[in-house]
Design an enzyme around this catalytic site. Structure first.
Site, PDB file in Angstrom:
ATOM      1  N   SER A 126      20.720  21.863 131.041  1.00 39.19           N
ATOM      2  CA  SER A 126      21.409  22.589 129.974  1.00 39.19           C
ATOM      3  C   SER A 126      21.407  24.081 130.280  1.00 39.19           C
ATOM      4  CB  SER A 126      20.651  22.336 128.666  1.00 39.19           C
ATOM      5  OG  SER A 126      21.090  23.206 127.662  1.00 39.19           O
ATOM      6  N   TYR A 150      12.322  22.521 123.988  1.00 38.27           N
ATOM      7  CA  TYR A 150      13.409  21.704 124.558  1.00 38.27           C
ATOM      8  C   TYR A 150      13.847  22.278 125.903  1.00 38.27           C
ATOM      9  CZ  TYR A 150      18.169  20.087 125.386  1.00 38.27           C
ATOM     10  OH  TYR A 150      19.298  19.591 125.985  1.00 38.27           O
ATOM     11  N   LYS A 154      13.621  20.783 130.052  1.00 33.83           N
ATOM     12  CA  LYS A 154      14.702  20.703 131.055  1.00 33.83           C
ATOM     13  C   LYS A 154      14.290  21.452 132.326  1.00 33.83           C
ATOM     14  CE  LYS A 154      17.593  18.240 128.693  1.00 33.83           C
ATOM     15  NZ  LYS A 154      17.873  16.859 129.101  1.00 33.83           N
TER      16      LYS A 154
HETATM   17  P1  NAD Z   1      22.528  11.891 122.535  1.00 35.90           P
HETATM   18  O1  NAD Z   1      21.314  11.969 121.667  1.00 35.90           O
HETATM   19  O2  NAD Z   1      23.809  11.528 121.895  1.00 35.90           O
HETATM   20  O3  NAD Z   1      22.261  10.874 123.734  1.00 35.90           O
HETATM   21  C1  NAD Z   1      20.980  10.653 124.275  1.00 35.90           C
HETATM   22  C2  NAD Z   1      20.775   9.139 124.344  1.00 35.90           C
HETATM   23  O4  NAD Z   1      19.498   8.869 124.925  1.00 35.90           O
HETATM   24  C3  NAD Z   1      20.791   8.473 122.959  1.00 35.90           C
HETATM   25  O5  NAD Z   1      21.655   7.361 123.012  1.00 35.90           O
HETATM   26  C4  NAD Z   1      19.340   8.043 122.743  1.00 35.90           C
HETATM   27  O6  NAD Z   1      19.259   6.875 121.960  1.00 35.90           O
HETATM   28  C5  NAD Z   1      18.863   7.843 124.162  1.00 35.90           C
HETATM   29  N1  NAD Z   1      17.423   8.013 124.407  1.00 35.90           N
HETATM   30  C6  NAD Z   1      16.656   9.066 124.026  1.00 35.90           C
HETATM   31  N2  NAD Z   1      15.395   8.877 124.469  1.00 35.90           N
HETATM   32  C7  NAD Z   1      15.379   7.706 125.157  1.00 35.90           C
HETATM   33  C8  NAD Z   1      14.384   6.988 125.862  1.00 35.90           C
HETATM   34  N3  NAD Z   1      13.117   7.425 125.936  1.00 35.90           N
HETATM   35  N4  NAD Z   1      14.721   5.819 126.452  1.00 35.90           N
HETATM   36  C9  NAD Z   1      15.993   5.350 126.372  1.00 35.90           C
HETATM   37  N5  NAD Z   1      16.978   5.990 125.723  1.00 35.90           N
HETATM   38  C10 NAD Z   1      16.676   7.148 125.124  1.00 35.90           C
HETATM   39  O7  NAD Z   1      22.644  13.276 123.303  1.00 35.90           O
HETATM   40  P2  NAD Z   1      23.841  13.845 124.190  1.00 35.90           P
HETATM   41  O8  NAD Z   1      24.431  14.980 123.464  1.00 35.90           O
HETATM   42  O9  NAD Z   1      24.699  12.733 124.671  1.00 35.90           O
HETATM   43  O10 NAD Z   1      22.993  14.457 125.389  1.00 35.90           O
HETATM   44  C11 NAD Z   1      22.789  13.749 126.595  1.00 35.90           C
HETATM   45  C12 NAD Z   1      21.937  14.589 127.526  1.00 35.90           C
HETATM   46  O11 NAD Z   1      22.575  15.840 127.756  1.00 35.90           O
HETATM   47  C13 NAD Z   1      20.553  14.929 127.001  1.00 35.90           C
HETATM   48  O12 NAD Z   1      19.648  14.908 128.084  1.00 35.90           O
HETATM   49  C14 NAD Z   1      20.700  16.335 126.458  1.00 35.90           C
HETATM   50  O13 NAD Z   1      19.481  17.027 126.481  1.00 35.90           O
HETATM   51  C15 NAD Z   1      21.689  16.911 127.453  1.00 35.90           C
HETATM   52  N6  NAD Z   1      22.478  18.041 126.947  1.00 35.90           N
HETATM   53  C16 NAD Z   1      23.201  17.897 125.802  1.00 35.90           C
HETATM   54  C17 NAD Z   1      23.956  18.974 125.315  1.00 35.90           C
HETATM   55  C18 NAD Z   1      24.746  18.869 124.028  1.00 35.90           C
HETATM   56  O14 NAD Z   1      25.105  19.911 123.481  1.00 35.90           O
HETATM   57  N7  NAD Z   1      25.046  17.673 123.525  1.00 35.90           N
HETATM   58  C19 NAD Z   1      23.970  20.175 126.021  1.00 35.90           C
HETATM   59  C20 NAD Z   1      23.214  20.281 127.191  1.00 35.90           C
HETATM   60  C21 NAD Z   1      22.468  19.199 127.645  1.00 35.90           C
HETATM   61  C1  WQD Z   2      27.162  27.724 118.659  1.00 42.58           C
HETATM   62  C2  WQD Z   2      27.480  29.005 117.896  1.00 42.58           C
HETATM   63  C3  WQD Z   2      25.729  29.673 116.403  1.00 42.58           C
HETATM   64  C4  WQD Z   2      26.076  26.259 113.673  1.00 42.58           C
HETATM   65  C5  WQD Z   2      22.862  24.463 121.341  1.00 42.58           C
HETATM   66  C6  WQD Z   2      21.533  24.315 122.043  1.00 42.58           C
HETATM   67  C7  WQD Z   2      21.739  24.165 123.524  1.00 42.58           C
HETATM   68  C8  WQD Z   2      22.738  23.039 123.855  1.00 42.58           C
HETATM   69  C9  WQD Z   2      23.989  23.126 123.036  1.00 42.58           C
HETATM   70  C10 WQD Z   2      21.527  21.060 124.445  1.00 42.58           C
HETATM   71  C11 WQD Z   2      26.294  29.954 117.792  1.00 42.58           C
HETATM   72  C12 WQD Z   2      26.979  29.318 115.630  1.00 42.58           C
HETATM   73  C13 WQD Z   2      26.268  27.134 114.723  1.00 42.58           C
HETATM   74  C14 WQD Z   2      26.373  26.691 112.347  1.00 42.58           C
HETATM   75  C15 WQD Z   2      27.054  28.827 113.227  1.00 42.58           C
HETATM   76  N1  WQD Z   2      22.199  21.747 123.611  1.00 42.58           N
HETATM   77  N2  WQD Z   2      26.751  28.391 114.500  1.00 42.58           N
HETATM   78  N3  WQD Z   2      26.859  27.962 112.189  1.00 42.58           N
HETATM   79  O1  WQD Z   2      23.174  27.260 119.950  1.00 42.58           O
HETATM   80  O2  WQD Z   2      24.974  27.609 121.727  1.00 42.58           O
HETATM   81  O3  WQD Z   2      23.521  25.623 121.828  1.00 42.58           O
HETATM   82  O4  WQD Z   2      23.661  23.303 121.654  1.00 42.58           O
HETATM   83  O5  WQD Z   2      21.124  21.351 125.525  1.00 42.58           O
HETATM   84  O6  WQD Z   2      20.485  23.901 124.059  1.00 42.58           O
HETATM   85  O7  WQD Z   2      20.757  25.480 121.785  1.00 42.58           O
HETATM   86  O8  WQD Z   2      25.221  25.733 120.070  1.00 42.58           O
HETATM   87  O9  WQD Z   2      26.695  24.688 118.414  1.00 42.58           O
HETATM   88  O10 WQD Z   2      24.344  25.306 117.706  1.00 42.58           O
HETATM   89  O11 WQD Z   2      25.994  27.125 118.118  1.00 42.58           O
HETATM   90  O12 WQD Z   2      27.478  29.955 113.014  1.00 42.58           O
HETATM   91  O13 WQD Z   2      26.182  25.952 111.375  1.00 42.58           O
HETATM   92  O14 WQD Z   2      27.806  28.648 116.547  1.00 42.58           O
HETATM   93  O15 WQD Z   2      25.068  30.757 115.828  1.00 42.58           O
HETATM   94  O16 WQD Z   2      26.806  31.270 117.844  1.00 42.58           O
HETATM   95  P1  WQD Z   2      24.170  26.683 120.858  1.00 42.58           P
HETATM   96  P2  WQD Z   2      25.547  25.613 118.523  1.00 42.58           P
END
Ligand code: NAD
Ligand code: WQD
Length: 344
Positions: A126, A150, A154
């Site tokens: 991330s 978190y 990562k």
């Molecule tokens: P999500 O929660 O929708 O998907 C994660 C999946 O993993 C879920 O289906 C959950 O049930 C499963 N899971 C969690 N722990 C588990 C375990 N121990 N064993 C088996 N299954 C398990 O999340 P997402 O948004 O699809 O994110 C996927 C990956 O991408 C994650 O690693 C997250 O940290 C990373 N990521 C997400 C974002 C975002 O904004 N969504 C941004 C950057 C990185």
């Molecule tokens: C985006 C913008 C907020 C909600 C997060 C995690 C990051 C990654 C992606 C997993 C910011 C603003 C948000 C609201 C708002 N996840 N906001 N009102 O913070 O960039 O990233 O998700 O890896 O680790 O930190 O994303 O969607 O929360 O916020 O004003 O109710 O929207 O302040 O400027 P962020 P976000």
């Protein structure tokens, strides 16, 4: 050419479902391992419907040795590792859950891969590993300085994968640092399904648009940005999913460890996102400016040149398209996968 089989951990989740669709339609066989702690088996059924192909679905936890040895009985050519917990605020409140699941889960997976000599992994990292950016755009050589548990999980898994690749030069780890994934599949049948009040901007706006929430609180209107609201690099989840297929192909052709940003290289402010969603949904989104949220930064966007050079990947879909597709998913599935409406 023989068909390759990919293990997708966390495949039933938001990014996993979209990636499984792209893998299946690109000719891979897919084994999905998910404990459904943050997802639903219905999501896997919908993936199969979109792709017109079956997924081998295993219900279980990556930390469960017995499950992992069962999963790896079949030949697996490569792994995409999504399974993790991902809520920043919750990680501050429950750090041991996050280190246990995200770091412990990754170690258990690598042990199972070692046993079966599976040497290719694509890992979901991330942009959060960069912490507070010093310069923009963020390139992969920017310092890694996470500011919450978190983000630390990562960064730790990144280090573990670096060492794993250094110990065996036939191993490959492609570490994808995602910026802000948004939107949904254009079919409207798979998408993000938050179980509680959404922390992220996009699903919160979608829930205001559908009438589940009264109004959006914008976390700060006095940031050092053109309109005073936070700026992020939002990318369509289908683009992100396609980036995984490209990363996997690259991983089959190369060895070693690589960090690769996946973002658009473009910043969008909260107010610009609200306006784009209003156009997509033909609805007004009520909002109020609130205080800044702890841990937020003013602006963050990617230098995407490595993805372009190494993977031949660049984001092709706009924020507008993501709003149209995200709104379709929200309308067709107002209660996510818990609603009774089915695909198609
Ligand atoms: P999500 O929660 O929708 O998907 C994660 C999946 O993993 C879920 O289906 C959950 O049930 C499963 N899971 C969690 N722990 C588990 C375990 N121990 N064993 C088996 N299954 C398990 O999340 P997402 O948004 O699809 O994110 C996927 C990956 O991408 C994650 O690693 C997250 O940290 C990373 N990521 C997400 C974002 C975002 O904004 N969504 C941004 C950057 C990185
Ligand atoms: C985006 C913008 C907020 C909600 C997060 C995690 C990051 C990654 C992606 C997993 C910011 C603003 C948000 C609201 C708002 N996840 N906001 N009102 O913070 O960039 O990233 O998700 O890896 O680790 O930190 O994303 O969607 O929360 O916020 O004003 O109710 O929207 O302040 O400027 P962020 P976000």
């Amino acid at each position: 050419m023989t068909v390759k089989t990919v293990l997708v951990t966390g495949g039933a989740g938001y990014i996993g479902t979209h990636t499984m669709v792209e893998l299946l339609t690109s000719g891979y066989d897919v084994v999905c391992l998910d404990n459904f702690s943050n997802s639903s088996p219905e999501a896997v059924k919908r993936v199969e419907k979109i792709a017109g192909k079956r997924v081998t679905s295993v219900t279980g936890d990556v930390r469960d040795r017995e499950v992992m040895s069962r999963v790896f009985k079949r030949p697996i050519d490569g792994v995409i590792h999504f399974a993790a917990l991902k809520a920043v605020g919750e990680s501050v409140a429950k750090p041991t859950d996050y280190y246990g699941n995200n770091v412990g889960g990754s170690l258990a997976l690598l042990e199972a891969m070692n046993e079966r000599k599976v040497r290719r992994i694509v890992f979901s990292s991330s942009a959060t590993v960069y912490g507070v950016p010093e310069t923009l755009p963020l390139s992969e050589d920017a310092p890694v300085r996470p500011i919450n548990p978190y983000g630390h999980t990562k960064a730790m898994v990144e280090q573990i994968l670096r060492d794993w690749c250094a110990a065996d030069l036939t191993c490959t780890a492609i570490v994808l640092r995602y910026f802000n994934p948004i939107g949904a599949h254009p079919s409207g049948t798979i998408g993000e399904d938050p179980h509680d009040v959404p922390n992220n901007l996009f699903p919160f706006i979608a829930q205001v648009a559908i009438g589940k929430r009264d109004k959006l609180t914008i976390w700060g209107g006095d940031w050092e940005t053109p309109d005073g609201t936070g700026v992020r690099d939002y990318l369509h989840v289908v683009d992100l999913a396609r980036g995984h297929v490209d990363a996997l192909r690259y991983g089959f052709e190369n060895t070693g460890y690589r960090n690769i940003n996946l973002g658009t290289g473009q910043g969008t402010s909260v107010l610009q996102m609200v306006a784009a969603f209003e156009r997509a949904a033909s609805k007004k989104i009520s909002f109020a400016i609130g205080p800044r949220r702890a841990g937020d930064v003013a602006a963050c966007w990617a230098d995407g040149s490595s993805a372009q050079q190494l993977l031949g990947w660049r984001a092709a879909m706009s924020v507008e398209q993501a709003c149209v597709d995200g709104w379709r998913w929200q309308q067709q599935n107002p209660d996510g996968y818990r609603g009774q409406r089915t695909a198609g």
